[in-house]
Design an enzyme around this catalytic site. Structure first.
Site, short mmCIF file in Angstrom:
data_model
loop_
_atom_site.label_atom_id
_atom_site.label_comp_id
_atom_site.label_asym_id
_atom_site.label_seq_id
_atom_site.Cartn_x
_atom_site.Cartn_y
_atom_site.Cartn_z
N ASN A 149 -7.68 6.51 0.59
CA ASN A 149 -7.47 7.86 1.12
C ASN A 149 -7.07 8.90 0.07
O ASN A 149 -7.41 10.07 0.19
CB ASN A 149 -6.48 7.84 2.29
CG ASN A 149 -5.13 7.29 1.92
OD1 ASN A 149 -4.99 6.56 0.93
ND2 ASN A 149 -4.13 7.64 2.69
N GLU A 246 3.32 -0.25 -0.38
CA GLU A 246 3.26 1.03 0.34
C GLU A 246 2.23 0.86 1.43
O GLU A 246 1.02 0.89 1.18
CB GLU A 246 2.82 2.15 -0.64
CG GLU A 246 3.83 2.43 -1.73
CD GLU A 246 5.06 3.17 -1.24
OE1 GLU A 246 4.98 3.84 -0.20
OE2 GLU A 246 6.12 3.05 -1.89
N CYS A 280 -1.10 7.98 5.45
CA CYS A 280 -0.24 6.87 5.90
C CYS A 280 0.99 7.36 6.66
O CYS A 280 1.45 6.70 7.58
CB CYS A 280 0.19 6.04 4.70
SG CYS A 280 0.95 7.03 3.41
N GLU A 460 8.14 4.37 -4.21
CA GLU A 460 7.40 5.08 -5.26
C GLU A 460 8.00 6.47 -5.38
O GLU A 460 8.55 7.01 -4.42
CB GLU A 460 5.91 5.19 -4.89
CG GLU A 460 5.17 3.90 -5.12
CD GLU A 460 3.66 4.00 -5.05
OE1 GLU A 460 3.13 4.87 -4.34
OE2 GLU A 460 2.99 3.18 -5.70
P1 NAD Z 1 -6.72 -2.14 2.71
O1 NAD Z 1 -5.47 -2.91 2.88
O2 NAD Z 1 -7.92 -2.55 3.48
O3 NAD Z 1 -7.18 -2.17 1.18
C1 NAD Z 1 -6.36 -1.70 0.14
C2 NAD Z 1 -6.75 -2.34 -1.17
O4 NAD Z 1 -6.51 -3.74 -1.12
C3 NAD Z 1 -8.22 -2.18 -1.54
O5 NAD Z 1 -8.29 -1.91 -2.93
C4 NAD Z 1 -8.79 -3.56 -1.22
O6 NAD Z 1 -9.93 -3.88 -2.00
C5 NAD Z 1 -7.64 -4.46 -1.59
N1 NAD Z 1 -7.60 -5.77 -0.93
C6 NAD Z 1 -8.10 -6.10 0.29
N2 NAD Z 1 -7.82 -7.40 0.56
C7 NAD Z 1 -7.12 -7.88 -0.50
C8 NAD Z 1 -6.53 -9.14 -0.81
N3 NAD Z 1 -6.58 -10.17 0.04
N4 NAD Z 1 -5.89 -9.29 -1.99
C9 NAD Z 1 -5.79 -8.25 -2.85
N5 NAD Z 1 -6.34 -7.03 -2.62
C10 NAD Z 1 -6.99 -6.85 -1.45
O7 NAD Z 1 -6.33 -0.62 2.97
P2 NAD Z 1 -7.32 0.64 3.01
O8 NAD Z 1 -8.16 0.52 4.23
O9 NAD Z 1 -7.96 0.80 1.68
O10 NAD Z 1 -6.27 1.84 3.18
C11 NAD Z 1 -5.78 2.30 4.40
C12 NAD Z 1 -4.37 1.77 4.61
O11 NAD Z 1 -3.54 2.14 3.52
C13 NAD Z 1 -3.69 2.33 5.84
O12 NAD Z 1 -3.04 1.31 6.53
C14 NAD Z 1 -2.68 3.31 5.27
O13 NAD Z 1 -1.57 3.56 6.10
C15 NAD Z 1 -2.30 2.65 4.00
N6 NAD Z 1 -1.73 3.60 3.03
C16 NAD Z 1 -0.39 3.57 2.77
C17 NAD Z 1 0.18 4.48 1.88
C18 NAD Z 1 1.66 4.49 1.59
O14 NAD Z 1 2.07 5.10 0.60
N7 NAD Z 1 2.50 3.86 2.39
C19 NAD Z 1 -0.63 5.41 1.25
C20 NAD Z 1 -1.99 5.41 1.52
C21 NAD Z 1 -2.53 4.48 2.41
#
Ligand code: NAD
Length: 486
Positions: A149, A246, A280, A460
């Protein structure tokens, strides 16, 4: 078709397998480029270079490190609009946002930590004749794994503190948005960050899994979904890596009867429709006091209909873009279906507005507001990560606090009231790591952010983060003969 590669040891590196993945522009549904997947050759080279990079970088005087990072901040700002365009093509978010927020807030965080780095110090304490002192030492090679995002901002928010504290980093962006991190890596090299200090490896879960299991990596800083965070922590446990998580949320925004309704509507719209709902910290459970419900809804619906301009994200007038992927659009639409099936009333977002012809294939979902919601409905309990707002009514302060906290998430919360004592009293009882009073969504570099409960581990931003990228070494100094019974 343009092909991008992995960035290792200060330059682009070919993979051996020649395997690639496609990247789609969410606003058009068309492929825009392809990216080489990091294979074993690339991953091993990234680790080797990060180990070497760490040696050189951690030995450098902190003022010099800081000076180099400050030059990266200047370049990020100089290239703001080019970088923003990359973010728009990768994410589908409006240029209006990316050009004023994404690059700016990324640069701010690197600047904050570059400024703080020369002040990192230990302590000393006398123990009678002897004394001890502590050193704050970097961890070593850290890995960053990002969500889609805020791709460049997330890379900056991880690289900034990691590098300022003297670590090296291997960063894996989301496979949906791989380009921003490569541009950051180019900038670091250009300003004199030694080769290997910031590497970018490309791919999906398997590349992430390699990083989380790798014994040579000391820390994982992850941004993404709760479910992925749990898998990553489990994998990191096999080598007892330090983790920062996060994760997602389902945050409450509480609007009391004495609130400035106009401001509260702005917050609800920001906290649900900014970045087309893919934030998020979004306040997706909007609790409105029964006595102002009608007034609030009237303004909310009027402003949503009048002020949201959904369309080509590169059009400077557009303030609402496309969701990241066709799959994500399906997921968001299925939550909208479930809301209707479970009895909520859809107040807006029924029809897709007509878009310019080139955008007909884009992954657009209009801003959607539901009333007559209950806390038990699926879309009120789960993170939708799209532009879907649930408006919930409440009568008493005690009731709304209990309902706001009745969730496994704890990322953020907001309160709107003119009663200063109530504001503090309520906020202090909310189980969330990021709270706003009469504001929503602002996240300056100085302010630590992170989740309570299942929304995260660690923080962070803010000075606290230095503690998450360093470790304390205690050194006891014996100043006389050892006292020993042997
Ligand atoms: P996601 O968890 O699907 O993927 C995030 C990252 O993890 C990607 O780079 C993906 O390739 C990698 N990944 C996936 N499976 C993995 C594994 N088993 N081992 C290691 N890496 C792996 O999340 P998304 O769909 O990319 O992002 C949306 C989510 O992120 C939402 O839930 C949102 O709330 C959260 N988010 C949180 C924050 C925060 O600061 N708290 C900020 C932005 C987004």
């Amino acid at each position: 078709m343009q092909r991008h590669k992995n960035y290792v040891n200060g330059k682009y590196l070919d993979n051996r397998t020649k395997e690639c993945f496609a990247v789609i522009n969410p606003a058009t549904g068309k492929q825009i480029y392809e990216v080489e997947i990091a294979d074993d050759t690339v991953l091993n080279a990234a680790l080797e270079s990060a180990v070497k990079g760490f040696k050189a970088w951690s030995a450098m005087d902190t003022v010099n490190r800081s000076r180099i990072l400050m030059r990266a901040v200047s370049l990020l700002r100089d290239r703001n609009d080019d970088l923003a365009r990359i973010e728009v093509m990768d994410t589908g978010k409006p240029f209006q946002e990316a050009s004023t927020v994404d690059v700016v807030t990324g640069a701010d965080v690197i600047e904050f930590f570059a400024g703080a780095a020369p002040g990192i110090s230990g302590s000393q304490q006398d123990l009678g004749r002897d004394f001890y002192y502590t050193r704050r030492e970097p961890l070593g090679v850290c890995a960053g794994i990002g969500a889609w995002n805020y791709p460049l901002q997330i890379a900056c928010w991880k690289a900034g503190p990691a590098l300022a504290c003297g670590n090296s980093m291997i960063f894996k962006p989301s496979e949906e948005t791989p380009l921003g991190a490569l541009k950051l890596a180019e900038i670091f090299t250009q300003v004199g960050v030694p080769d290997g200090v910031f590497n970018v490896v490309q791919g999906a879960a398997t590349v992430g899994q390699w990083l989380t299991a790798c014994p040579g990596i000391e820390k994982i800083s992850f941004t993404g979904e709760v479910g992925t965070g749990k898998k990553i922590m489990a994998s990191a446990a096999s080598t007892l890596k330090d983790v920062t998580m996060e994760l997602g949320g389902k945050s409450p925004l509480i609007i009391f009867e004495d609130a400035d309704v106009d401001q509260a509507v702005s917050a609800a719209m920001l906290g649900n429709f900014y970045t087309q709902g893919e934030v998020c910290t979004n306040g997706t459970r909007v609790f409105v006091h029964t006595s102002i419900r009608e007034k609030f809804l009237e303004q909310l619906l009027a402003r949503t209909r009048a002020n949201i301009k959904m369309g080509d994200p590169m059009d400077p007038d557009t303030n609402f873009g496309a969701l990241i992927s066709s799959e994500h659009k399906k997921k968001v639409l299925s939550y909208i279906q479930s809301a209707k099936a479970e009895g909520a009333t859809q107040q807006c977002g029924h029809t897709m507005p007509t878009l310019p012809s080139q955008n007909q294939e884009g992954f657009f979902v209009p801003p959607t507001v539901f009333t007559d919601c209950t806390d038990q409905m699926t879309f009120v309990r789960e993170e939708v990560f799209g532009p879907v707002m649930a408006v919930l009514d409440f009568d008493t302060e005690a009731e709304v606090i209990q309902r706001a906290n009745a969730t496994p998430f704890g990322l953020a919360a907001g309160v709107f009231t003119r009663d200063i004592q109530r504001a503090h009293r309520v906020i202090h009882q909310l189980k969330a790591g990021i709270c706003w009073v009469n504001a929503y969504g602002a996240s300056p570099a100085q302010m630590p952010v992170g989740g309570y409960k299942q929304s995260g581990v660690g923080r962070e931003n803010g000075l606290e983060t230095i503690g998450y990228y360093t470790q304390v070494k205690s050194v006891y100094m014996g100043m006389g003969p050892l006292d020993s019974p042997f």
